[in-house]
Design a protein around this motif. Structure first.
Motif, short mmCIF file in Angstrom:
data_model
loop_
_atom_site.label_atom_id
_atom_site.label_comp_id
_atom_site.label_asym_id
_atom_site.label_seq_id
_atom_site.Cartn_x
_atom_site.Cartn_y
_atom_site.Cartn_z
N ALA B 251 0.82 -1.21 0.00
CA ALA B 251 0.00 0.00 0.00
C ALA B 251 0.86 1.26 0.00
O ALA B 251 1.96 1.27 0.55
CB ALA B 251 -0.90 -0.01 1.23
N ASP B 252 0.34 2.32 -0.60
CA ASP B 252 0.98 3.63 -0.50
C ASP B 252 0.37 4.31 0.71
O ASP B 252 -0.81 4.69 0.69
CB ASP B 252 0.72 4.44 -1.77
CG ASP B 252 1.40 5.81 -1.70
OD1 ASP B 252 2.03 6.12 -0.67
OD2 ASP B 252 1.29 6.58 -2.68
N PRO B 253 1.13 4.49 1.80
CA PRO B 253 0.50 4.92 3.05
C PRO B 253 -0.24 6.27 2.97
O PRO B 253 -1.21 6.47 3.68
CB PRO B 253 1.66 4.97 4.05
CG PRO B 253 2.91 4.80 3.27
CD PRO B 253 2.56 4.17 1.98
N ILE B 269 -0.79 -9.92 5.33
CA ILE B 269 0.52 -9.27 5.44
C ILE B 269 0.41 -7.96 4.66
O ILE B 269 -0.04 -7.95 3.51
CB ILE B 269 1.65 -10.13 4.82
CG1 ILE B 269 1.74 -11.49 5.53
CG2 ILE B 269 2.98 -9.40 4.88
CD1 ILE B 269 2.63 -12.51 4.80
N ALA B 270 0.77 -6.85 5.30
CA ALA B 270 0.75 -5.56 4.59
C ALA B 270 2.19 -5.06 4.51
O ALA B 270 2.97 -5.21 5.47
CB ALA B 270 -0.11 -4.55 5.33
N CYS B 271 2.55 -4.49 3.38
CA CYS B 271 3.91 -3.96 3.25
C CYS B 271 3.87 -2.69 2.40
O CYS B 271 2.81 -2.31 1.88
CB CYS B 271 4.84 -5.00 2.65
SG CYS B 271 4.38 -5.56 1.01
N GLY B 272 5.01 -2.05 2.26
CA GLY B 272 5.04 -0.84 1.46
C GLY B 272 6.28 -0.01 1.73
O GLY B 272 7.22 -0.47 2.38
N ASP B 273 6.24 1.22 1.21
CA ASP B 273 7.34 2.15 1.40
C ASP B 273 6.84 3.36 2.17
O ASP B 273 5.74 3.86 1.92
CB ASP B 273 7.91 2.58 0.04
CG ASP B 273 9.29 3.18 0.19
OD1 ASP B 273 10.25 2.56 -0.27
OD2 ASP B 273 9.42 4.27 0.79
N LEU B 274 7.66 3.85 3.08
CA LEU B 274 7.27 4.97 3.95
C LEU B 274 7.40 6.33 3.28
O LEU B 274 7.00 7.34 3.86
CB LEU B 274 8.21 5.01 5.16
CG LEU B 274 8.13 3.84 6.10
CD1 LEU B 274 9.34 3.86 7.02
CD2 LEU B 274 6.86 3.96 6.88
N HIS B 275 8.02 6.34 2.11
CA HIS B 275 8.44 7.61 1.52
C HIS B 275 7.38 8.72 1.57
O HIS B 275 7.69 9.86 1.90
CB HIS B 275 8.88 7.39 0.07
CG HIS B 275 8.97 8.65 -0.70
ND1 HIS B 275 9.94 9.58 -0.47
CD2 HIS B 275 8.15 9.17 -1.66
CE1 HIS B 275 9.74 10.61 -1.26
NE2 HIS B 275 8.67 10.39 -1.99
N SER B 276 6.13 8.36 1.28
CA SER B 276 5.11 9.42 1.16
C SER B 276 4.74 10.04 2.50
O SER B 276 4.06 11.06 2.55
CB SER B 276 3.87 8.87 0.46
OG SER B 276 3.31 7.79 1.18
#
Lengths: 520, 470
Positions: B251-253, B269-276
């Motif tokens: 997901a895009d947070p 299981i949820a994953c993603g990148d914190l960048h936003s």
């Protein structure tokens, strides 16, 4: 010598609630832009087309006014012991050196902070120039032929090196090579990252006298199956393996690669190089040796260096220069492929560049020299002045490099109090816990200080005096030590589950919602 | 003794009398003796390094000159995303970023209780955002969070096949693919599921045909790399569970103020990148991965990284923190016996993501999601009005959308070059992404764009496609 006066210290103790508890509906931390009126008129609310996937419940985030939030965060940061406000000597192997403020200032330059990694090479020549020039410096310092700054920290650099070993051995059609040899005093991630790539790990145990792997055992471990050796030098103990070039040669003789974990290279920059020692692959942690702050656990950068023969295997992309222009090269047939998004940690590369440019050859050599000198002096001072300490692996005990594995074994024998107790008490003097040792411990009650070049004689003398005082407290006023810390922001947590068991899971709370469920 | 002195602000003992004092105290007569342990043939003296810039002011001038060559948000108007995007970052986030006591800290448990609380708060707010329960230290980036999730799913199910959408981010795919490759074969096999060429959504028929009891997990991105909101997510999750597979959602947070939480539509299981979440672009350094699971020990103990946990103390009402929770999972303790390696990753960014979430609050997150949807839909609408320019995929999108320039006879590269002349950084050229989209541009529109910005971009695109042929 002047008598060292120990300061009266107490850490900030704000007892700040968890931020969710600051919730007051109607308060706002910040207002954000709203869509232009004309856009709103034309598009509407913009979210109805999410249909059943539209978020239904309000987010369980706190509503807190900005001033209160700022107080909250400033208070929390006051409850930290960084190398900016305390002596970072405790955290051996981690090299908590001074992180220059000019570097932090320049990292916030919009020409880095506000640059998109996928914009055209032509529009970020400055970023690529920094990469290219830093690579030339690293090549020179390591005696290697090419570098990649993609790995996000030391662990990922070791992992990438293991993938390069895999690719190289496949290229050589050596698919029977499925073992990697490391030493117990090399960082555990040498074993773990290599095994993540599927290698069987052989760990050489330290010799009781020297602390180094035994040459005969090493010879016996090497075989047709050996794909590579992954080794630290000096090891976590601060002991330098003088025969390192024989180790790398023996590996080469059977078609294995020699991989150098130089995460902490603080004793050797400008002094000795991976190349002369015969290594094919290595990495520097830019967040240790090259002045990037640890950032409370990254992001770091594992600068990965290799010999000419292995250059074609480096991860994508590499940074190249054609004489007039810098560019990213994605077109690399034999590359191991992608291991990290975009360009890696550009901020750490900029800081490393600034560090090297600011010190130059003489400065870099002095940094290494002083880091070793400081440590040799501090080791002697601790052994002379701090009751209950000893050094194991006694051969050439005065020749440790940038850190020394020491022991409170005698203190423990005499008082029943050991390194864990000393560590809790250190906080009361405004100093963070001593790094003990990687697992498994080979020295009882171990500790490993690292007084790198950032610390002067006064700092070291102060540190030793604190240790001396605590060791005496262990004898004279043990209860004070046992119940420490007294002057920290918090008292010790009592229900942190240490084991991955069903029973322990009943009090594992990594989130506030779990904490409420478990403890409220 | 003949001691060289070197005065420098970062090496105090090199310039003062302390150097000689220390050397005398340990009986070293010269610098060579400090390095007694290194044999002569391993020493190196012929370094060829650039001349140093010893003073701080000149160094600053030097670096400024290099960095000023880079186009950036102050000089150019950006419509480029693809995993990194310009967003509004509240000043409070930067204030915390600048706190030296924090960013120079590392591994003290009792000395860094403030850091422990910052990380615990981040973890707690991520749990609310994603509706998941357990989280460990971050991964290096979104790509490594995908690789870690894949391995978790295989261990949990003891199966070796994972279904991924063909439209998946190529960069994340490549990173994860690398991560599951081992010397003795793959940790698992990645099988692609097609997407509907009209909507960009996952092709459920193809999914159905691939699903079996051999499948360890079904992985989706939501929104997809092309910006499409996967409206069938809940159904996909049900299909996965029906065969005993895990349902992994990337997901895009920043979308989660308006889009449903993965944990609320079946993600195991949820994953993603914190960048936003308030992290600067930093030419790609502003990334960090997360993996979250539900409150279940079987899942939680599969997380490979250290964990900050909270605990009571012996003082009534006090909460303290330690990162040694379930430490016996980690490679720090059990070396090669751990399922995957761990190490320093992106701790600074997790703390800042936490600050960002608290500053934004529930309303801020909802509002930022809303304006991103409004702005991006407005931009798509305007662009679609340009003759011969089409919006690919009819579905709902978030932040990014695909513009098809095939009929204009212009390549994306040509269009971007022209835009650059007007100080506009155009969208991502999708032919590079290996998802069967040629002459298509992924345009990224966020809360930082005003109507005037968008109109300027659209007019510039219009001007380019209406001049000349290829």
């Amino acid at each position: 010598m002047q008598k060292v006066k120990i300061r009266d210290f107490h850490q900030a103790r704000w007892n700040e609630p968890i931020v969710m508890e600051l919730n007051i509906p109607g308060e706002r931390g910040v207002l954000i832009p709203k869509a232009d009126k004309e856009i709103k008129n034309e598009i509407g609310d913009g979210v109805s087309n999410l249909k059943s996937l539209k978020r239904k419940s309000e987010l369980g985030l706190p509503e807190v006014n900005q001033a209160r939030l700022v107080r909250h965060y400033i208070r929390l940061t006051q409850e930290c012991m960084g190398s900016d406000n305390t002596l970072g000597i405790s955290q051996g192997t981690c090299t908590l050196k001074y992180n220059p403020k000019i570097n932090e200032f320049l990292v916030k330059h919009p020409g880095l902070l506000d640059v998109h990694p996928l914009q055209d090479d032509d529009t970020m020549q400055g970023v690529l120039e920094i990469y290219y020039k830093t690579e030339q410096i690293m090549k020179e310092l390591a005696g290697m032929d090419k570098f990649s700054f993609l790995p996000g920290a030391g662990g990922q650099a070791i992992y990438s090196n293991a993938v390069i070993v895999k690719k190289y051995q496949e290229y050589k059609k050596n698919t029977h090579k499925n073992e990697i040899i490391t030493t117990l005093h090399s960082h555990p991630v040498d074993a773990a990252a290599s095994s993540t790539v599927g290698y069987k790990i052989i760990t050489l145990m330290p010799n009781d006298e020297t602390g180094l792997p035994d040459w005969n055992e090493y010879q016996a471990a090497l075989s047709e199956k050996t794909a590579a050796i992954f080794i630290t030098n000096p090891e976590d103990t601060g002991i330098f393996n003088k025969r390192i070039d024989e180790y790398t040669k023996a590996a080469h003789d059977i078609g294995a690669l020699s991989v150098y974990d130089q995460a902490n290279a603080n004793a050797l920059i400008g002094i000795a190089r991976a190349g002369e020692a015969g290594f094919d692959l290595m990495h520097f942690n830019l967040h240790k040796t090259f002045s990037s702050p640890h950032g409370a656990d990254g992001p770091g950068c594992g600068a990965l260096g290799c010999s000419d023969e292995l250059a074609k295997f480096l991860p994508k992309p590499t940074v190249e220069f054609n004489g007039s222009k810098y560019y990213l090269d994605y077109d690399r047939e034999h590359s191991i492929g992608y291991i990290k998004q975009f360009l890696g940690n550009t901020a750490a590369v900029l800081r490393a560049y600034l560090w090297c440019m600011n010190l130059g050859e003489e400065g870099l050599r002095q940094a290494a020299t002083i880091s070793v000198l400081n440590n040799q002096y501090m080791t002697k001072e601790i052994l002379d002045k701090v009751p209950g300490t000893s050094i194991h692996y006694n051969v050439d005990a005065e020749q440790r490099m940038e850190q020394t594995r020491l022991s409170f074994d005698k203190l423990f024998e005499q008082t029943g109090l050991g390194i864990m107790d000393v560590n809790n008490r250190l906080i009361d003097y405004g100093i963070s816990e001593l790094w003990m040792s990687h697992h498994p411990f080979t020295v009882p009650e171990p500790f490993t200080p690292e007084p790198c070049e950032s610390y002067n004689k006064e700092d070291i003398d102060y540190y030793v005096e604190v240790l001396r005082k605590i060791a005496n407290e262990c004898k004279n006023t043990p209860d004070i030590v046992k119940n420490a810390p007294h002057k920290a922001s918090k008292h010790s947590p009592v229900r942190i589950p240490l084991h991955s068991t069903e029973e322990d899971f009943k009090h594992l709370a990594t989130t506030w919602r779990a904490y409420i469920k478990r403890f409220k | 003794m003949n001691i060289t002195k070197f005065e420098h602000p970062y090496i105090p003992n090199a310039g003062s009398d302390a150097k000689e004092e220390l050397m005398m105290s340990i009986g070293k007569r010269n610098e060579r003796e400090i390095f007694d342990m290194i044999p002569d043939h391993l020493l190196y003296q012929k370094f060829n390094l650039p001349e140093p810039i010893l003073d701080e002011y000149t160094l600053k001038r030097h670096a400024n000159a290099i960095l000023s060559k880079n186009a950036n948000l102050n000089t150019h108007l950006y419509f480029l995303g693809a995993g990194c995007a310009p967003h509004f970052i509240p000043a409070v986030v930067d204030e915390v970023l600048g706190r030296g006591e924090f960013y120079t800290s590392y591994s003290s448990i009792m000395g860094d209780q403030g850091r422990g609380q910052l990380q615990f708060e981040y973890q707690s707010m991520m749990a609310e955002l994603l509706d998941m329960d357990v989280i460990a230290f971050p991964q290096y980036d979104g790509g490594s969070s995908v690789g870690h999730s894949f391995r978790i799913a295989c261990r949990l199910t003891k199966r070796k096949k994972i279904l991924i959408p063909k439209s998946m981010s190529n960069q994340n795919y490549q990173i994860a693919y690398n991560y599951i490759n081992q010397i003795d074969g793959k940790y698992c096999e990645l099988i692609t599921v097609d997407y509907d060429k009209n909507t960009g959504l996952l092709d459920l028929n193809d999914l159905k045909s691939e699903l079996s009891e051999e499948i360890a997990a079904v992985f989706i991105e939501n929104p997809t790399f092309s910006g499409i909101v996967e409206l069938q997510a809940e159904e996909i999750g049900k299909m996965a569970k029906a065969v005993g597979a895990e349902f992994i959602v990337y997901a895009d947070p920043i979308s989660l103020g308006v889009i449903e939480a993965p944990g609320n539509y079946g993600a195991t299981i949820a994953c993603g990148d914190l960048h936003s979440l308030g992290i600067h672009m930093l030419a790609g350094a502003g990334v960090g991965g997360f993996v979250m699971v539900k409150d279940n020990s079987k899942y939680a103990y599969q997380l490979k990284d250290m964990m900050y946990a909270a605990s009571p103390t012996n003082v009534e009402g006090e909460i303290a923190f330690s990162y040694e929770a379930a430490f016996d999972r980690t490679s720090y303790e059990i070396r090669e016996k751990s399922a995957e390696y761990t190490g320093t990753s992106s701790g600074l960014w997790t703390a800042l993501a936490g600050v960002y979430l608290a500053v934004m609050g529930p309303k801020g997150m909802s509002e930022v999601g809303t304006i991103i949807m409004q702005n991006s839909q407005y931009a798509a609408k305007r662009i679609s009005e340009i003759p011969n320019v089409e919006i690919k995929f009819g579905g709902t999108f978030f932040k990014e959308f695909v513009v098809d320039f095939t009929k204009t006879g212009k390549t994306v590269s040509e269009i971007n070059k022209s835009l650059l002349k007007k100080n506009i950084i155009g969208g991502y050229e999708l032919s590079k992404a290996d998802i069967e989209l040629k002459d298509c541009m992924l345009v990224c529109v966020t809360e930082i764009h005003t109507k005037a910005d968008i109109d300027k971009f659209v007019n510039a695109v219009k001007a380019v496609v209406q001049t000349g042929g290829k």
